[in-house]
Design a protein around this motif. Structure first.
Motif, PDB file in Angstrom:
ATOM      1  N   ARG A   1       0.830  -1.213   0.000  1.00  0.00           N
ATOM      2  CA  ARG A   1       0.000   0.000   0.000  1.00  0.00           C
ATOM      3  C   ARG A   1       0.862   1.259   0.000  1.00  0.00           C
ATOM      4  N   ALA A   2       1.932   1.250   0.792  1.00  0.00           N
ATOM      5  CA  ALA A   2       2.818   2.410   0.845  1.00  0.00           C
ATOM      6  C   ALA A   2       3.512   2.619  -0.502  1.00  0.00           C
ATOM      7  N   ALA A   3       3.981   1.532  -1.124  1.00  0.00           N
ATOM      8  CA  ALA A   3       4.671   1.635  -2.414  1.00  0.00           C
ATOM      9  C   ALA A   3       3.746   2.128  -3.516  1.00  0.00           C
ATOM     10  N   GLU A   4       2.485   1.764  -3.457  1.00  0.00           N
ATOM     11  CA  GLU A   4       1.523   2.148  -4.490  1.00  0.00           C
ATOM     12  C   GLU A   4       0.838   3.485  -4.211  1.00  0.00           C
ATOM     13  N   SER A   5       1.126   4.091  -3.075  1.00  0.00           N
ATOM     14  CA  SER A   5       0.465   5.351  -2.710  1.00  0.00           C
ATOM     15  C   SER A   5       1.283   6.545  -3.188  1.00  0.00           C
ATOM     16  N   ASP A   6       0.692   7.705  -3.079  1.00  0.00           N
ATOM     17  CA  ASP A   6       1.389   8.953  -3.381  1.00  0.00           C
ATOM     18  C   ASP A   6       2.067   9.527  -2.137  1.00  0.00           C
ATOM     19  N   VAL A   7       1.966   8.830  -1.031  1.00  0.00           N
ATOM     20  CA  VAL A   7       2.523   9.302   0.235  1.00  0.00           C
ATOM     21  C   VAL A   7       4.041   9.106   0.214  1.00  0.00           C
ATOM     22  N   THR A   8       4.768  10.176   0.552  1.00  0.00           N
ATOM     23  CA  THR A   8       6.227  10.074   0.614  1.00  0.00           C
ATOM     24  C   THR A   8       6.731  10.684   1.921  1.00  0.00           C
ATOM     25  N   GLY A   9       7.882  10.222   2.361  1.00  0.00           N
ATOM     26  CA  GLY A   9       8.534  10.790   3.530  1.00  0.00           C
ATOM     27  C   GLY A   9       7.821  10.554   4.840  1.00  0.00           C
ATOM     28  N   GLU A  10       6.998   9.537   4.914  1.00  0.00           N
ATOM     29  CA  GLU A  10       6.237   9.239   6.136  1.00  0.00           C
ATOM     30  C   GLU A  10       6.685   7.908   6.722  1.00  0.00           C
ATOM     31  N   ALA A  11       6.558   7.777   8.008  1.00  0.00           N
ATOM     32  CA  ALA A  11       6.799   6.505   8.703  1.00  0.00           C
ATOM     33  C   ALA A  11       5.484   6.037   9.294  1.00  0.00           C
ATOM     34  N   PHE A  12       5.264   4.738   9.271  1.00  0.00           N
ATOM     35  CA  PHE A  12       4.002   4.173   9.737  1.00  0.00           C
ATOM     36  C   PHE A  12       4.238   3.041  10.731  1.00  0.00           C
TER      37      PHE A  12
ATOM     38  N   LEU B   1      -3.014   5.215   4.140  1.00  0.00           N
ATOM     39  CA  LEU B   1      -2.794   4.055   3.263  1.00  0.00           C
ATOM     40  C   LEU B   1      -4.020   3.157   3.141  1.00  0.00           C
ATOM     41  N   SER B   2      -5.074   3.505   3.847  1.00  0.00           N
ATOM     42  CA  SER B   2      -6.263   2.630   3.925  1.00  0.00           C
ATOM     43  C   SER B   2      -5.880   1.239   4.412  1.00  0.00           C
ATOM     44  N   TYR B   3      -4.911   1.197   5.327  1.00  0.00           N
ATOM     45  CA  TYR B   3      -4.441  -0.076   5.885  1.00  0.00           C
ATOM     46  C   TYR B   3      -5.413  -0.599   6.923  1.00  0.00           C
ATOM     47  N   GLU B   4      -5.732  -1.859   6.827  1.00  0.00           N
ATOM     48  CA  GLU B   4      -6.463  -2.600   7.857  1.00  0.00           C
ATOM     49  C   GLU B   4      -5.798  -3.962   7.986  1.00  0.00           C
ATOM     50  N   PRO B   5      -5.503  -4.398   9.185  1.00  0.00           N
ATOM     51  CA  PRO B   5      -4.919  -5.735   9.327  1.00  0.00           C
ATOM     52  C   PRO B   5      -5.900  -6.780   8.785  1.00  0.00           C
ATOM     53  N   GLU B   6      -5.396  -7.634   7.912  1.00  0.00           N
ATOM     54  CA  GLU B   6      -6.233  -8.668   7.308  1.00  0.00           C
ATOM     55  C   GLU B   6      -6.191  -9.972   8.089  1.00  0.00           C
TER      56      GLU B   6
END
Length: 123
Positions: free
Chosen positions: A41-52, A103-108
């Motif tokens: 999700r992070a690689a495919e997003s437009d988000v840069t320079g962030e830590a999650f 990232l619209s992350y949800e643990p699956e």
């Protein structure tokens, strides 16, 4: 009159208390598929320079982990408690709100399901 009892054995009470509390340390265990999903999700997003933070968003104690493994493995093994590692934190809980938001992350894969999927590998 004040009477103080001082003995070379005064360390025994704090030691017993610490040992009885052992196993209540908690961690936010997460299955590898959740970490992979977050990275994709992070690689495919437009988000840069962030830590999650990536996790399941909850805490599980070491004692709960032992109980879950005993249930899944049909064993009745009691843990052996040892002194905590120097500098180890007592509780760890991943705040996944930023990953959810950006990232619209949800643990699956939840904790129990992750254990169930892990055990066959070791068998």
């Amino acid at each position: 009159m004040v009477c103080l009892l001082v003995s070379k054995h005064t360390i025994v009470i704090p030691k017993f208390i610490s040992l009885l509390l052992d196993g209540e340390q908690s961690r936010d265990f997460t299955f590898i598929d959740n970490a992979i999903q977050a990275n994709i999700r992070a690689a495919e997003s437009d988000v840069t320079g962030e830590a999650f933070n990536v996790g399941c968003g909850g805490r599980v104690t070491v004692n709960e982990l032992v109980d879950a493994l005993n249930d899944l493995l049909d064993t009745d093994i009691d843990p052996i408690y040892d002194d905590p590692r120097p500098g180890d934190v007592r509780h760890s809980h991943a705040d996944i709100s930023k990953a959810r938001e950006l990232l619209s992350y949800e643990p699956e894969v939840g904790f129990s399901e992750g254990l169930e999927q892990t055990i066959p590998y070791y068998r």
